[in-house]
Design an enzyme around this catalytic site. Structure first.
Site, mmCIF file in Angstrom:
data_model
loop_
_atom_site.group_PDB
_atom_site.id
_atom_site.type_symbol
_atom_site.label_atom_id
_atom_site.label_comp_id
_atom_site.label_asym_id
_atom_site.label_seq_id
_atom_site.Cartn_x
_atom_site.Cartn_y
_atom_site.Cartn_z
ATOM 1 N N CYS A 96 19.768 -27.260 50.600
ATOM 2 C CA CYS A 96 21.172 -26.914 50.360
ATOM 3 C C CYS A 96 21.447 -25.550 50.982
ATOM 4 O O CYS A 96 20.850 -24.552 50.582
ATOM 5 C CB CYS A 96 21.471 -26.878 48.873
ATOM 6 S SG CYS A 96 23.149 -26.306 48.489
ATOM 7 N N GLY A 97 22.350 -25.510 51.953
ATOM 8 C CA GLY A 97 22.678 -24.256 52.621
ATOM 9 C C GLY A 97 23.311 -23.233 51.694
ATOM 10 O O GLY A 97 22.896 -22.070 51.657
ATOM 11 N N HIS A 98 24.327 -23.646 50.932
ATOM 12 C CA HIS A 98 24.988 -22.710 50.019
ATOM 13 C C HIS A 98 24.016 -22.217 48.949
ATOM 14 O O HIS A 98 24.019 -21.046 48.583
ATOM 15 C CB HIS A 98 26.199 -23.375 49.358
ATOM 16 C CG HIS A 98 27.322 -23.608 50.284
ATOM 17 N ND1 HIS A 98 27.480 -24.796 50.950
ATOM 18 C CD2 HIS A 98 28.344 -22.815 50.680
ATOM 19 C CE1 HIS A 98 28.554 -24.728 51.714
ATOM 20 N NE2 HIS A 98 29.094 -23.529 51.577
#
Length: 118
Positions: A75-77
């Site tokens: 997950c980037g965020h």
């Protein structure tokens, strides 16, 4: 602690490895994920992560990202948020002015967050 030698193995445990492909056996960790991601505590867009040990000494820690339907491989965020958390909490040492790389193991491999402070 979540059993496993790697973050990917820990994800398999969380998914209920040991059941069948169509009916995995839920884990105790998955009970916690469901508790946090469902009403009245959570909501359909809820996303979180369980911090776990890294795969080896080259990363600062690992994470099992989760959402209302199960577990993600990355997950980037979440990586950005965990990088900031790791520096702000003192888990990863960082200068007061400059950039620090926070290395995080996720089920799909190793990711890095660049945390800049000034």
């Amino acid at each position: 602690p979540v059993p496993g030698d790697t973050v990917a193995e820990r994800r398999a445990v969380a998914l209920g490895a040991g059941g069948t492909a169509t009916a995995p056996r839920p884990s105790a960790l998955d009970d916690v994920r469901r508790l946090l991601s469902r009403e009245p505590r959570g909501h359909a867009g809820m996303y979180g992560g369980f911090v776990v040990p890294a795969d080896d000494s080259e990363a600062h820690f690992g994470v099992l990202f989760w959402h209302k339907d199960g577990y993600s491989t990355a997950c980037g965020h979440g990586t950005i948020a965990l990088g900031a958390w790791a520096v702000d909490s003192g888990l990863v040492a960082a200068p007061a002015d400059g950039t620090t790389r926070v290395r995080i193991d996720v089920p799909s491999g190793r990711v890095s967050a660049a945390v800049h402070r000034s």
